[in-house]
Write an enzyme that holds these catalytic residues in place. Structure first.
Site, PDB file in Angstrom:
ATOM      1  N   CYS A  16       0.810  -1.220   0.000  1.00 21.99           N
ATOM      2  CA  CYS A  16       0.000   0.000   0.000  1.00 21.99           C
ATOM      3  C   CYS A  16       0.839   1.264   0.000  1.00 21.99           C
ATOM      4  O   CYS A  16       1.964   1.285   0.480  1.00 21.99           O
ATOM      5  CB  CYS A  16      -0.904   0.053   1.240  1.00 21.99           C
ATOM      6  SG  CYS A  16      -2.026  -1.319   1.413  1.00 21.99           S
ATOM      7  N   GLY A  42       2.033  -0.007  -4.806  1.00 20.51           N
ATOM      8  CA  GLY A  42       0.806  -0.751  -5.053  1.00 20.51           C
ATOM      9  C   GLY A  42       0.290  -0.486  -6.444  1.00 20.51           C
ATOM     10  O   GLY A  42      -0.059   0.647  -6.773  1.00 20.51           O
ATOM     11  N   ASN A 121      -1.825   1.724   5.361  1.00 19.72           N
ATOM     12  CA  ASN A 121      -0.648   1.014   4.864  1.00 19.72           C
ATOM     13  C   ASN A 121      -0.095   0.173   6.011  1.00 19.72           C
ATOM     14  O   ASN A 121       0.207   0.704   7.080  1.00 19.72           O
ATOM     15  CB  ASN A 121       0.399   2.022   4.379  1.00 19.72           C
ATOM     16  CG  ASN A 121       1.738   1.373   4.032  1.00 19.72           C
ATOM     17  OD1 ASN A 121       2.781   1.976   4.213  1.00 19.72           O
ATOM     18  ND2 ASN A 121       1.705   0.162   3.536  1.00 19.72           N
ATOM     19  N   GLY A 122       0.041  -1.115   5.789  1.00 23.10           N
ATOM     20  CA  GLY A 122       0.545  -2.000   6.832  1.00 23.10           C
ATOM     21  C   GLY A 122      -0.302  -3.249   6.908  1.00 23.10           C
ATOM     22  O   GLY A 122      -0.985  -3.622   5.949  1.00 23.10           O
ATOM     23  N   TYR A 262      14.732  -1.706  -0.565  1.00 20.65           N
ATOM     24  CA  TYR A 262      13.998  -1.925  -1.812  1.00 20.65           C
ATOM     25  C   TYR A 262      12.699  -1.151  -1.938  1.00 20.65           C
ATOM     26  O   TYR A 262      12.421  -0.570  -2.980  1.00 20.65           O
ATOM     27  CB  TYR A 262      13.712  -3.430  -1.967  1.00 20.65           C
ATOM     28  CG  TYR A 262      12.857  -3.779  -3.159  1.00 20.65           C
ATOM     29  CD1 TYR A 262      13.363  -3.648  -4.450  1.00 20.65           C
ATOM     30  CD2 TYR A 262      11.556  -4.243  -3.018  1.00 20.65           C
ATOM     31  CE1 TYR A 262      12.590  -3.968  -5.565  1.00 20.65           C
ATOM     32  CE2 TYR A 262      10.775  -4.561  -4.110  1.00 20.65           C
ATOM     33  CZ  TYR A 262      11.288  -4.420  -5.389  1.00 20.65           C
ATOM     34  OH  TYR A 262      10.530  -4.719  -6.469  1.00 20.65           O
TER      35      TYR A 262
END
Length: 485
Positions: A16, A42, A121-122, A262
């Site tokens: 996300c 995403g 997000n998570g 990354y």
């Protein structure tokens, strides 16, 4: 939805990205630009919710890329107002192939004191238990997303306003969450007590911005103000500006170290450090730890590029673009036959034969997950006439799945979970294989003394198996957490 490609399927994927704006006319247009900059976090679907006093809350959720949906004037005109939030997503590992539009965020709820929308997000590690409890008490879920639990917990809270209800709800939640939410007048941002996932604050003119990364502030010309602190909630209005709260018990920060390796874009800033410079430092550390005689250093594009440059600078071995990525093979590419599908990585990457032939080649990549792509790239390099192939990996072996918002294969699918480095080298068929050490990675991200073994400075569970928050749902399903040493 964008189809998957063999090259990308062997990478870990963030699930996300979130973005929100308050105090700017046509806020949804700024959100769309922000989401475009966060597309790497995403690529499956995206959504925007806006609020306008005349029309109320308005939302649009679509599968596919931001550029293919939220650049159309006919759609953006349906999202008026000076307050908006948005979200881009991958599906979670458990719902691949089953995603419905109802799973696309932001989620919206109408409460007695007004509506609220939320983007997350998570990953909530106790979502199964929460969902079961909420359903038993009468909640009716519309999606399969763990994030919807937050809306239901808010609805059941007895607190007097939406901000207090959100605090109440998030105190029940375990795991990782960076949340961007909105009411009719407020833009809200929250990070979990450990600060696993990123969230930053920006300013543009009279408006304020919340974003997963600083690169999305740049695209709209916003000034980066600061990171939202672990465990902090900010409530932003045009009238009062930014108000800060700390609704959780203070905990040691455990930011995801793989964001440095990354996930985040190289032009973002994390913890006051350039992601690009950190990745170059990782390459330098890798060259110190794992030298090898060779003729050329080549990145596996694009994520291996900064580390390969660092390796080259430290080792003195020339850097070269030995592998070229086809930037124009987008989601409209049709794979009509099994023969074409079996070309796999070659559809995405091509070897620069003139640079490779007869050379001892060091290939630098960010990680090895399943190893399937690494084997194919090695074959391509050898087919191009390379004399030797040496893999250098800019992260430690990925041996454990992530439960905090990263789409990770099951542990038995991770190459490093079933093989040691020598076995991995033999499986990949390369002349040598070395990973940066965990201490070396910590040094590269600015921890001069390396990793504090008794209290690691970051979340590195994918490498160490030490989970800062117990993955309750997965333990209930039988996942065996690494025993304390």
């Amino acid at each position: 939805m964008p189809p998957s490609h063999p090259f990308d399927d062997d990478k870990l994927k963030e699930e996300c990205g979130v973005f929100g704006v308050v105090g700017l006319a046509e806020a949804a247009n700024f959100v769309a630009l922000g989401l475009h900059a966060l597309q790497h976090r995403g690529q499956e679907a995206g959504g925007i919710v806006s609020y306008d006093p005349g029309t109320g809350f308005n939302s649009a959720r679509r599968f596919g890329y931001v550029r293919d949906n939220f650049t159309k004037a006919s759609l953006m005109e349906t999202l008026p107002g000076e307050l908006a939030i948005g979200h881009v997503r991958y599906s979670t590992a458990g719902s691949k192939g089953q995603t419905a539009i109802r799973d696309v965020q932001p989620f919206f709820g109408e409460f007695s004191m007004g509506g609220a929308a939320i983007a997350h997000n998570g990953n909530i590690t106790n979502a199964i238990a929460l969902r079961r409890e909420l359903i038993e008490r009468g909640s009716i879920f519309q999606s399969s997303s763990d994030s919807e639990c937050i809306i239901h917990l808010m609805a059941r809270s007895l607190q007097r306003n939406i901000v207090e209800r959100m605090k109440d709800a998030l105190r029940r939640v375990e795991g990782a969450f960076s949340v961007v939410a909105m009411t009719r007048t407020k833009l809200i941002g929250v990070r979990d007590p450990l600060g696993v996932r990123p969230l930053v604050l920006g300013k543009i003119g009279d408006g304020w911005v919340l974003s997963s990364e600083t690169c999305a502030l740049d695209i709209i010309g916003a000034e980066f103000i600061r990171e939202i602190a672990p465990g902090e909630m900010v409530v932003i209005t045009q009238k009062d500006g930014v108000e800060s709260f700390h609704p959780f018990e203070k905990s040691p920060s455990k930011f995801c170290i793989f964001e440095h390796v990354y996930f985040s874009r190289p032009d973002s800033i994390l913890g006051g450090r350039s992601v690009y410079e950190t990745r170059e430092n990782i390459g330098r550390e890798l060259a110190k730890e794992a030298p090898v005689e060779a003729d050329v250093v080549c990145p596996v594009p694009d994520s291996g590029t900064p580390a390969a440059i660092g390796y080259s600078l430290e080792s003195g071995i020339p850097y070269a673009m030995g592998i070229i990525r086809n930037q124009y093979m987008g989601r409209t590419f049709i794979e009509p036959t099994e023969q074409i599908r079996n070309m796999g990585v070659r559809l995405k990457l091509n070897v620069n034969r003139a640079l490779i032939r007869g050379k001892r080649v060091i290939l630098v990549d960010d990680s090895v997950v399943r190893g399937t792509t690494s084997r194919k790239i090695k074959e391509m390099i050898l087919d191009a006439g390379a004399k030797e192939v040496h893999f250098r990996i800019a992260s430690p072996p990925t041996a454990w799945p992530c439960f905090y918002g990263v789409d990770t294969p099951k542990r038995e699918k991770l190459l490093a979970a079933t093989m040691n480095v020598d076995e991995m080298r033999e499986y990949l068929g390369v002349d040598s294989l070395r990973f940066i050490s965990l201490d070396g990675l910590y040094r590269a991200v600015g921890e001069a003394q390396g990793r504090n073994a008794s209290c690691p400075q970051y979340c590195d569970a994918c490498f160490s198996g030490e989970y800062p928050v117990a993955p309750s749902d997965m333990i209930e399903k039988g996942f065996q957490v690494k025993a304390a040493e």
